[in-house]
Design a protein around this motif. Structure first.
Motif, PDB file in Angstrom:
ATOM      1  N   LEU A  27       0.831   9.017  -1.401  1.00 57.55           N
ATOM      2  CA  LEU A  27       1.512   7.714  -2.300  1.00 57.55           C
ATOM      3  C   LEU A  27       2.721   7.204  -1.399  1.00 57.55           C
ATOM      4  O   LEU A  27       2.985   6.001  -1.321  1.00 57.55           O
ATOM      5  N   GLY A  28       3.500   8.125  -0.822  1.00 53.96           N
ATOM      6  CA  GLY A  28       4.682   8.020  -0.020  1.00 53.96           C
ATOM      7  C   GLY A  28       4.304   7.185   1.195  1.00 53.96           C
ATOM      8  O   GLY A  28       4.851   6.011   1.456  1.00 53.96           O
ATOM      9  N   PHE A  29       3.071   7.357   1.911  1.00 50.58           N
ATOM     10  CA  PHE A  29       2.695   6.649   2.804  1.00 50.58           C
ATOM     11  C   PHE A  29       2.177   5.221   2.556  1.00 50.58           C
ATOM     12  O   PHE A  29       2.196   4.276   3.252  1.00 50.58           O
ATOM     13  N   ALA A  30       1.511   5.170   1.038  1.00 48.04           N
ATOM     14  CA  ALA A  30       0.832   3.796   0.626  1.00 48.04           C
ATOM     15  C   ALA A  30       2.126   3.017   0.555  1.00 48.04           C
ATOM     16  O   ALA A  30       2.211   1.700   0.625  1.00 48.04           O
ATOM     17  N   LYS A  31       3.313   3.577  -0.191  1.00 48.84           N
ATOM     18  CA  LYS A  31       4.487   2.731  -0.432  1.00 48.84           C
ATOM     19  C   LYS A  31       5.278   2.148   0.976  1.00 48.84           C
ATOM     20  O   LYS A  31       5.607   1.249   0.972  1.00 48.84           O
ATOM     21  N   GLU A  32       5.133   3.149   1.778  1.00 46.03           N
ATOM     22  CA  GLU A  32       5.733   2.747   3.075  1.00 46.03           C
ATOM     23  C   GLU A  32       4.808   1.528   3.696  1.00 46.03           C
ATOM     24  O   GLU A  32       5.198   0.580   4.272  1.00 46.03           O
ATOM     25  N   SER A  33       3.443   1.781   3.586  1.00 49.60           N
ATOM     26  CA  SER A  33       2.626   0.726   4.384  1.00 49.60           C
ATOM     27  C   SER A  33       2.833  -0.752   3.485  1.00 49.60           C
ATOM     28  O   SER A  33       2.926  -1.652   4.101  1.00 49.60           O
ATOM     29  N   VAL A  34       3.048  -0.695   2.340  1.00 54.79           N
ATOM     30  CA  VAL A  34       3.207  -1.846   1.576  1.00 54.79           C
ATOM     31  C   VAL A  34       4.824  -2.506   1.978  1.00 54.79           C
ATOM     32  O   VAL A  34       4.789  -3.707   1.916  1.00 54.79           O
ATOM     33  N   ARG A  35       5.580  -1.640   2.219  1.00 51.75           N
ATOM     34  CA  ARG A  35       6.998  -2.103   2.672  1.00 51.75           C
ATOM     35  C   ARG A  35       6.752  -2.762   3.995  1.00 51.75           C
ATOM     36  O   ARG A  35       7.570  -3.736   4.326  1.00 51.75           O
ATOM     37  N   GLU A  36       6.044  -1.943   4.900  1.00 52.25           N
ATOM     38  CA  GLU A  36       5.723  -2.522   6.122  1.00 52.25           C
ATOM     39  C   GLU A  36       5.104  -3.764   6.162  1.00 52.25           C
ATOM     40  O   GLU A  36       5.258  -4.675   6.824  1.00 52.25           O
ATOM     41  N   ALA A  37       4.030  -4.019   5.519  1.00 52.29           N
ATOM     42  CA  ALA A  37       3.301  -5.235   5.445  1.00 52.29           C
ATOM     43  C   ALA A  37       4.240  -6.546   4.874  1.00 52.29           C
ATOM     44  O   ALA A  37       3.978  -7.657   5.237  1.00 52.29           O
ATOM     45  N   LYS A  38       4.947  -6.092   4.125  1.00 50.92           N
ATOM     46  CA  LYS A  38       6.021  -7.277   3.665  1.00 50.92           C
ATOM     47  C   LYS A  38       7.046  -7.802   4.783  1.00 50.92           C
ATOM     48  O   LYS A  38       7.406  -8.933   4.482  1.00 50.92           O
ATOM     49  N   LYS A  39       7.297  -6.869   5.694  1.00 46.44           N
ATOM     50  CA  LYS A  39       7.828  -7.285   6.904  1.00 46.44           C
ATOM     51  C   LYS A  39       7.200  -8.167   7.808  1.00 46.44           C
ATOM     52  O   LYS A  39       7.827  -8.872   8.808  1.00 46.44           O
TER      53      LYS A  39
END
Length: 126
Positions: free
Chosen positions: A68-80
């Motif tokens: 779940l932490g990895f998925a949240k970080e992936s979404v955060r990176e995709a927003k960048k």
């Protein structure tokens, strides 16, 4: 089990939780196909229910929380990511189509020249 270190006991319980989550997913899929004579909403409910139970079980394990932490970080990176504008995307697409057209003409021409050289000049078949 009383003599085992705490990390080993936690790791084995996490493996059991992940196995139960996989079983819940399989149960949801089996329920979806088992209820083939029922309305679609009931079949979809069985599938979604199995997935939700699997997510809930997996979340209680350390691997589930890490995922779940990895998925949240992936979404955060995709927003960048700086996505191209519509105009830029259209221009890039036209450049790609133009390049493909030029390469197709080049390869067709090369093929025809080689065909002429090989069949007409060397072999004399035409």
């Amino acid at each position: 089990m009383a003599n085992q270190p705490v990390e080993t006991v936690g790791a084995s319980s996490d493996k059991i939780k992940v196995a139960l989550a996989i079983c819940a997913v399989v149960a949801g899929v089996v329920g979806f196909y088992f209820l083939s004579g029922q309305p679609t909403i009931m079949r979809a409910g069985a599938l979604v229910g199995g997935l939700l139970v699997a997510i809930a079980i997996a979340y209680t394990s350390s691997q589930g929380r890490e995922f779940l932490g990895f998925a949240k970080e992936s979404v955060r990176e995709a927003k960048k990511v700086v996505w191209p504008s519509r105009k830029e995307a259209t221009q890039i697409t036209l450049v790609v189509f133009g390049f493909v057209l030029v390469m197709a003409i080049f390869l067709w021409g090369t093929d025809k020249i080689l065909e002429f050289v090989l069949y007409d000049l060397i072999l004399g078949w035409k």
